[in-house]
Design a protein around this motif. Structure first.
Motif, PDB file in Angstrom:
ATOM      1  N   LEU A 267      25.124  -8.680  15.157  1.00  0.00           N
ATOM      2  CA  LEU A 267      26.526  -8.280  15.280  1.00  0.00           C
ATOM      3  C   LEU A 267      27.410  -9.517  15.287  1.00  0.00           C
ATOM      4  CD1 LEU A 267      26.156  -5.559  18.073  1.00  0.00           C
ATOM      5  CD2 LEU A 267      26.278  -5.193  15.602  1.00  0.00           C
ATOM      6  N   THR A 268      28.351  -9.579  14.341  1.00  0.00           N
ATOM      7  CA  THR A 268      29.335 -10.657  14.286  1.00  0.00           C
ATOM      8  C   THR A 268      30.697 -10.027  14.012  1.00  0.00           C
ATOM      9  OG1 THR A 268      27.621 -12.078  13.308  1.00  0.00           O
ATOM     10  CG2 THR A 268      29.855 -12.927  13.314  1.00  0.00           C
ATOM     11  N   PRO A 269      31.300  -9.382  15.019  1.00  0.00           N
ATOM     12  CA  PRO A 269      32.561  -8.655  14.792  1.00  0.00           C
ATOM     13  C   PRO A 269      33.706  -9.589  14.413  1.00  0.00           C
ATOM     14  CG  PRO A 269      32.023  -8.759  17.133  1.00  0.00           C
ATOM     15  CD  PRO A 269      30.829  -9.285  16.404  1.00  0.00           C
ATOM     16  N   VAL A 270      34.669  -9.034  13.685  1.00  0.00           N
ATOM     17  CA  VAL A 270      35.786  -9.830  13.176  1.00  0.00           C
ATOM     18  C   VAL A 270      37.117  -9.431  13.800  1.00  0.00           C
ATOM     19  CG1 VAL A 270      34.634 -10.289  10.995  1.00  0.00           C
ATOM     20  CG2 VAL A 270      36.046  -8.243  11.217  1.00  0.00           C
ATOM     21  N   GLU A 271      37.119  -8.436  14.680  1.00  0.00           N
ATOM     22  CA  GLU A 271      38.348  -8.062  15.365  1.00  0.00           C
ATOM     23  C   GLU A 271      38.004  -7.468  16.722  1.00  0.00           C
ATOM     24  OE1 GLU A 271      40.538  -4.995  13.408  1.00  0.00           O
ATOM     25  OE2 GLU A 271      38.750  -3.953  12.732  1.00  0.00           O
ATOM     26  N   SER A 272      38.948  -7.607  17.649  1.00  0.00           N
ATOM     27  CA  SER A 272      38.719  -7.107  19.000  1.00  0.00           C
ATOM     28  C   SER A 272      38.899  -5.599  19.044  1.00  0.00           C
ATOM     29  CB  SER A 272      39.676  -7.787  19.977  1.00  0.00           C
ATOM     30  OG  SER A 272      41.027  -7.525  19.616  1.00  0.00           O
ATOM     31  N   GLY A 273      38.448  -5.011  20.148  1.00  0.00           N
ATOM     32  CA  GLY A 273      38.567  -3.575  20.323  1.00  0.00           C
ATOM     33  C   GLY A 273      37.211  -2.922  20.459  1.00  0.00           C
ATOM     34  N   SER A 274      37.213  -1.589  20.477  1.00  0.00           N
ATOM     35  CA  SER A 274      35.980  -0.810  20.586  1.00  0.00           C
ATOM     36  C   SER A 274      35.630  -0.243  19.214  1.00  0.00           C
ATOM     37  CB  SER A 274      36.160   0.327  21.603  1.00  0.00           C
ATOM     38  OG  SER A 274      34.991   1.120  21.681  1.00  0.00           O
ATOM     39  N   HIS A 275      34.406  -0.493  18.771  1.00  0.00           N
ATOM     40  CA  HIS A 275      33.981  -0.078  17.442  1.00  0.00           C
ATOM     41  C   HIS A 275      32.671   0.719  17.549  1.00  0.00           C
ATOM     42  CE1 HIS A 275      36.840  -3.108  15.957  1.00  0.00           C
ATOM     43  NE2 HIS A 275      36.294  -3.920  16.856  1.00  0.00           N
ATOM     44  N   ILE A 276      32.581   1.811  16.787  1.00  0.00           N
ATOM     45  CA  ILE A 276      31.350   2.589  16.687  1.00  0.00           C
ATOM     46  C   ILE A 276      30.631   2.182  15.409  1.00  0.00           C
ATOM     47  CG2 ILE A 276      30.328   4.877  16.538  1.00  0.00           C
ATOM     48  CD1 ILE A 276      31.552   4.271  19.236  1.00  0.00           C
ATOM     49  N   VAL A 277      29.385   1.743  15.571  1.00  0.00           N
ATOM     50  CA  VAL A 277      28.568   1.316  14.427  1.00  0.00           C
ATOM     51  C   VAL A 277      27.425   2.300  14.258  1.00  0.00           C
ATOM     52  CG1 VAL A 277      27.176  -0.528  13.431  1.00  0.00           C
ATOM     53  CG2 VAL A 277      29.163  -1.090  14.849  1.00  0.00           C
ATOM     54  N   GLU A 278      27.328   2.899  13.073  1.00  0.00           N
ATOM     55  CA  GLU A 278      26.245   3.817  12.746  1.00  0.00           C
ATOM     56  C   GLU A 278      25.090   3.029  12.131  1.00  0.00           C
ATOM     57  OE1 GLU A 278      25.949   7.029  13.318  1.00  0.00           O
ATOM     58  OE2 GLU A 278      27.969   7.367  14.146  1.00  0.00           O
ATOM     59  N   ILE A 279      23.896   3.229  12.673  1.00  0.00           N
ATOM     60  CA  ILE A 279      22.693   2.582  12.170  1.00  0.00           C
ATOM     61  C   ILE A 279      21.848   3.637  11.463  1.00  0.00           C
ATOM     62  CG2 ILE A 279      20.712   1.157  12.740  1.00  0.00           C
ATOM     63  CD1 ILE A 279      23.432  -0.070  13.458  1.00  0.00           C
ATOM     64  N   GLY A 280      21.528   3.400  10.188  1.00  0.00           N
ATOM     65  CA  GLY A 280      20.734   4.349   9.424  1.00  0.00           C
ATOM     66  C   GLY A 280      19.407   3.749   8.994  1.00  0.00           C
ATOM     67  N   VAL A 281      18.365   4.585   9.013  1.00  0.00           N
ATOM     68  CA  VAL A 281      17.034   4.176   8.557  1.00  0.00           C
ATOM     69  C   VAL A 281      16.501   5.264   7.630  1.00  0.00           C
ATOM     70  CG1 VAL A 281      14.709   3.458   9.222  1.00  0.00           C
ATOM     71  CG2 VAL A 281      16.631   2.997  10.753  1.00  0.00           C
ATOM     72  N   SER A 282      15.995   4.860   6.468  1.00  0.00           N
ATOM     73  CA  SER A 282      15.472   5.810   5.487  1.00  0.00           C
ATOM     74  C   SER A 282      14.124   5.334   4.972  1.00  0.00           C
ATOM     75  CB  SER A 282      16.447   5.963   4.314  1.00  0.00           C
ATOM     76  OG  SER A 282      15.894   6.782   3.297  1.00  0.00           O
ATOM     77  N   ASP A 283      13.179   6.282   4.806  1.00  0.00           N
ATOM     78  CA  ASP A 283      11.898   5.963   4.176  1.00  0.00           C
ATOM     79  C   ASP A 283      11.835   6.495   2.752  1.00  0.00           C
ATOM     80  OD1 ASP A 283      11.607   8.681   4.479  1.00  0.00           O
ATOM     81  OD2 ASP A 283       9.962   8.576   5.918  1.00  0.00           O
ATOM     82  N   GLY A 284      12.981   6.911   2.222  1.00  0.00           N
ATOM     83  CA  GLY A 284      13.044   7.465   0.886  1.00  0.00           C
ATOM     84  C   GLY A 284      13.023   8.969   0.861  1.00  0.00           C
ATOM     85  N   THR A 285      12.489   9.586   1.923  1.00  0.00           N
ATOM     86  CA  THR A 285      12.453  11.047   2.029  1.00  0.00           C
ATOM     87  C   THR A 285      13.232  11.521   3.244  1.00  0.00           C
ATOM     88  OG1 THR A 285      10.279  11.122   0.950  1.00  0.00           O
ATOM     89  CG2 THR A 285      10.948  13.061   2.211  1.00  0.00           C
ATOM     90  N   ASN A 286      12.995  10.895   4.363  1.00  0.00           N
ATOM     91  CA  ASN A 286      13.644  11.267   5.612  1.00  0.00           C
ATOM     92  C   ASN A 286      14.643  10.194   6.025  1.00  0.00           C
ATOM     93  OD1 ASN A 286      11.930  13.698   6.335  1.00  0.00           O
ATOM     94  ND2 ASN A 286      10.347  12.126   6.155  1.00  0.00           N
ATOM     95  N   ASP A 287      15.786  10.645   6.520  1.00  0.00           N
ATOM     96  CA  ASP A 287      16.830   9.745   7.002  1.00  0.00           C
ATOM     97  C   ASP A 287      17.132  10.048   8.464  1.00  0.00           C
ATOM     98  OD1 ASP A 287      17.135   8.695   4.406  1.00  0.00           O
ATOM     99  OD2 ASP A 287      18.521  10.302   3.881  1.00  0.00           O
ATOM    100  N   ILE A 288      17.272   8.991   9.256  1.00  0.00           N
ATOM    101  CA  ILE A 288      17.700   9.142  10.642  1.00  0.00           C
ATOM    102  C   ILE A 288      18.871   8.204  10.888  1.00  0.00           C
ATOM    103  CG2 ILE A 288      15.383   9.762  11.429  1.00  0.00           C
ATOM    104  CD1 ILE A 288      15.239   6.914  12.679  1.00  0.00           C
ATOM    105  N   SER A 289      19.636   8.485  11.922  1.00  0.00           N
ATOM    106  CA  SER A 289      20.754   7.611  12.267  1.00  0.00           C
ATOM    107  C   SER A 289      21.008   7.661  13.766  1.00  0.00           C
ATOM    108  CB  SER A 289      22.027   8.020  11.510  1.00  0.00           C
ATOM    109  OG  SER A 289      22.454   9.303  11.916  1.00  0.00           O
ATOM    110  N   GLN A 290      21.471   6.525  14.287  1.00  0.00           N
ATOM    111  CA  GLN A 290      21.919   6.414  15.671  1.00  0.00           C
ATOM    112  C   GLN A 290      23.195   5.587  15.674  1.00  0.00           C
ATOM    113  OE1 GLN A 290      19.031   5.103  18.585  1.00  0.00           O
ATOM    114  NE2 GLN A 290      17.345   6.227  17.620  1.00  0.00           N
ATOM    115  N   SER A 291      23.962   5.700  16.745  1.00  0.00           N
ATOM    116  CA  SER A 291      25.214   4.954  16.843  1.00  0.00           C
ATOM    117  C   SER A 291      25.208   4.078  18.076  1.00  0.00           C
ATOM    118  CB  SER A 291      26.412   5.902  16.880  1.00  0.00           C
ATOM    119  OG  SER A 291      26.362   6.737  18.024  1.00  0.00           O
ATOM    120  N   ILE A 292      25.969   2.988  17.997  1.00  0.00           N
ATOM    121  CA  ILE A 292      26.128   2.050  19.110  1.00  0.00           C
ATOM    122  C   ILE A 292      27.603   1.695  19.207  1.00  0.00           C
ATOM    123  CG2 ILE A 292      25.550   0.125  17.575  1.00  0.00           C
ATOM    124  CD1 ILE A 292      24.548  -1.420  19.970  1.00  0.00           C
ATOM    125  N   GLU A 293      28.119   1.628  20.431  1.00  0.00           N
ATOM    126  CA  GLU A 293      29.499   1.216  20.652  1.00  0.00           C
ATOM    127  C   GLU A 293      29.525  -0.290  20.916  1.00  0.00           C
ATOM    128  OE1 GLU A 293      33.371   2.258  23.492  1.00  0.00           O
ATOM    129  OE2 GLU A 293      31.344   2.636  24.218  1.00  0.00           O
TER     130      GLU A 293
END
Length: 244
Positions: free
Chosen positions: A103-129
């Motif tokens: 993480l190397t943010p470029v502006e202050s504040g609260s940001h939600i970042v979605e993290i996605g992982v795919s194996d080509g068939t199945n996709d999952i995602s989680q978020s981090i503030e």
């Protein structure tokens, strides 16, 4: 063995073992009360099903100072493949060779970042503030001693002077309610509040006082919060030196 089998209500039940697939032969034997037997064999094909990736270790919230870099240690696994595609919803959130989140943010504040992982068939995602803070960084850039509105290099006992303190904010955040203290010969002669100094901006504080003391150099000191100080002395009879 690729699984377990039993008979339940005249039905043959087959339970494959975990992560097993392929073809298997099932032998079924039947015996009645007179001892008559029957045996048969059937082939079963268990089709493979790809398991989704697993993402572990991602915290709900992290805090970081603007301009800094944070490494979030996460674990990404998939029982079926090592070829995974990782993605994020922010350009400043990337992954290193160990699949850790950078993480190397470029502006202050609260940001939600979605993290996605795919194996080509199945996709999952989680978020981090990501909570990004920006702090001011104050520096006394210069001090100007004036008499009757003009900068002076010589003073005499009894002169009424103005001490102009120029405070630079070198931080990324806005500096609010900056207290500037002026002392002459270790005596506090004024406290001035600068309402706000933006990032990169210059604030000015003015302290009024009257010179008094022995016929040698007097030390003028200006402090703004925790700003660093350095020495600058004016020479001459009853002149204030400047330390900032």
């Amino acid at each position: 063995a690729r699984g377990l089998g039993d008979v339940y209500k005249r039905q043959v039940r087959i339970q494959p073992v975990r992560d097993a697939w392929g073809e298997a032969s099932v032998m079924v034997a039947v015996e009645d009360e007179r001892g008559n037997t029957w045996a048969g064999e059937m082939n079963i094909t268990v089709n493979p099903i790809e398991d989704p990736p697993v993402l572990e270790g991602l915290p709900l919230t992290v805090y970081i100072e603007l301009g800094e870099t944070m490494v979030v240690d996460i674990t990404v696994t998939d029982s079926d493949t090592q070829s995974l595609t990782l993605s994020t919803s922010r350009s400043w959130a990337t992954f290193d060779t160990a699949n850790d989140l950078i993480l190397t943010p470029v502006e202050s504040g609260s940001h939600i970042v979605e993290i996605g992982v795919s194996d080509g068939t199945n996709d999952i995602s989680q978020s981090i503030e990501v909570v990004v803070t920006a702090k001011p960084d104050l520096l006394i850039e210069s001090i100007d001693v004036r008499r009757d509105g003009l900068s002076v290099s010589e003073l005499v006992d009894g002169d009424v002077i103005e001490i102009y303190a120029y405070v630079r904010n070198e931080g990324r955040g806005v500096a609010d309610a900056v207290n500037v203290k002026c002392t002459v010969g270790s005596i506090l002669v004024g406290v001035v509040m600068v309402e706000s100094i933006p990032s990169g901006g210059l604030g000015v504080a003015v302290c009024d006082t009257q010179v008094s003391g022995p016929d040698d150099a007097l030390e003028v000191e200006v402090m703004a919060d925790s700003a660093a100080s350095r020495d600058l002395r004016l020479t001459g009879r009853s002149h204030p030196g400047c330390r900032y």
